[in-house]
Design an enzyme around this catalytic site. Structure first.
Site, short mmCIF file in Angstrom:
data_model
loop_
_atom_site.label_atom_id
_atom_site.label_comp_id
_atom_site.label_asym_id
_atom_site.label_seq_id
_atom_site.Cartn_x
_atom_site.Cartn_y
_atom_site.Cartn_z
N LYS A 199 -11.78 -9.14 -23.67
CA LYS A 199 -10.74 -8.88 -24.68
C LYS A 199 -9.69 -7.84 -24.24
O LYS A 199 -8.55 -7.90 -24.68
CB LYS A 199 -11.37 -8.42 -26.00
CG LYS A 199 -12.08 -9.53 -26.75
CD LYS A 199 -12.53 -9.05 -28.13
CE LYS A 199 -13.33 -10.13 -28.82
NZ LYS A 199 -13.60 -9.83 -30.23
N ASP A 242 -8.98 -10.39 -35.15
CA ASP A 242 -10.26 -9.86 -35.66
C ASP A 242 -10.06 -9.00 -36.91
O ASP A 242 -10.74 -9.18 -37.92
CB ASP A 242 -10.97 -9.02 -34.59
CG ASP A 242 -11.56 -9.88 -33.48
OD1 ASP A 242 -11.91 -11.04 -33.74
OD2 ASP A 242 -11.69 -9.38 -32.34
#
Ligand code: ATR
Length: 288
Positions: free
Chosen positions: A77, A113
């Site tokens: 990420k 997210d």
């Protein structure tokens, strides 16, 4: 599947993937393929095993093959930010990308997210976050996305409570221009809990197989507030179980997972995501 085994496909098929290491456990393929079927889109979402040293090459190969979208999971990420052409503002601030959109070879990195989490919290508990006092347990990557998205909702205060106090204080200082954000040591959280409206666990404490643990003593949580946990395996953590017994409204992590996927799918297709179908597919897969 290995990224190096990828080959070309007909142009009219939507190609999507999630990359990570490990990747076999990911519930994203089952969720997104159910969504594509529900939307009547011809396409496929596949899990691709990509190791750290292959990340750049794998991204170029997928771009070359016309992949429209890529989800990025552990451990890529942060590193993947180097391989996109542009970072969306929130991904740049959070310092992590979980979704890439490929617009004719031009890659934009997003982070869904945090916004996925907040959408799920609001949808499932019907809470308005404006003016609320919120405690976030943990100050790692997951907490960064959550705190960033929470701050957009104009809460009264966000208290970040972490085992390593310095990390909580640093994160709070980095973002104190976005609102009243404070960092404290988690072992000093008890006195701060009185007066909180919402407590959110972003740590991995309580996750399968250590399901009897919890980041703070649930007995210290005020009765009747909202308690939320990012963990979705188990669906109801010890923290949530005990908070429920104390009359709290509880919120688990499944909704965040589904909604981060829903935002990604909406970026890729421009269509509203079939959230219920996506949730059903993940639940069914967790039960198998
Ligand atoms: P993620 O990206 O999932 O947030 P991370 O960046 O490794 O993962 O962060 C994990 C968070 O959980 C951290 O806040 C960590 O606390 P430290 O900063 O002190 O390491 C917290 N955490 C993990 N295991 C913990 C434990 N056993 N007790 C208390 N906190 C824990």
């Amino acid at each position: 599947m290995l990224w190096s085994e990828l080959s070309s496909q007909p142009n009219n098929s939507l190609r999507l993937a999630v990359i990570g290491d490990p990747i076999a456990h990911s519930k994203s393929p089952v969720m997104h393929n159910a969504a594509l079927a529900a939307l009547g889109i011809v396409g496929e979402y596949i899990p691709l095993h990509v190791s750290r040293q292959d990340l750049g090459q794998a991204i170029s190969r997928m771009k070359e093959l016309g992949f429209r979208g890529i989800n990025v999971t552990i451990p890529h990420k942060v590193d993947v930010m180097a391989y996109v052409d542009r970072l969306d503002e929130s991904a740049a601030m959070i310092g992590a990308v979980n979704t890439i959109v490929n617009e004719n070879g031009y890659l934009t990195g997003y982070n869904t997210d945090g916004i996925g989490y907040v959408r799920s919290l609001k949808d499932e508990t019907h809470v308005s976050l404006r003016g609320k006092s919120i405690m976030v347990l943990g100050a790692g990557g997951a907490a960064r996305g959550i705190v960033h998205a929470l701050a957009q909702e104009e809460p009264k205060t966000i208290v970040i409570a972490n085992r390593t106090e310095d990390k909580a204080v640093q994160l709070a200082e980095e973002w104190n221009s976005m609102g009243n954000i404070y960092g404290i040591a988690i072992d000093k959280s008890t006195s701060f809990l009185t007066g909180m409206d919402i407590v959110i666990n972003t740590t991995s404490i309580g996750m399968h197989p250590h399901m009897d643990q919890s980041a703070i003593d649930p007995e210290c949580i005020p009765t009747g507030i909202i308690v939320s946990d990012l963990i979705y395996n188990p669906l109801t953590t010890e923290l949530l179980k005990r908070s429920h017994e104390r009359g709290c409204t509880i919120h688990g992590g499944l909704g965040m997972f589904v909604n981060q996927g829903a935002y990604a799918l909406e970026y890729w297709t421009g269509m509203p995501a079939p959230i219920d179908k996506m949730r059903q597919a993940v639940l069914q897969s967790l039960q198998n």
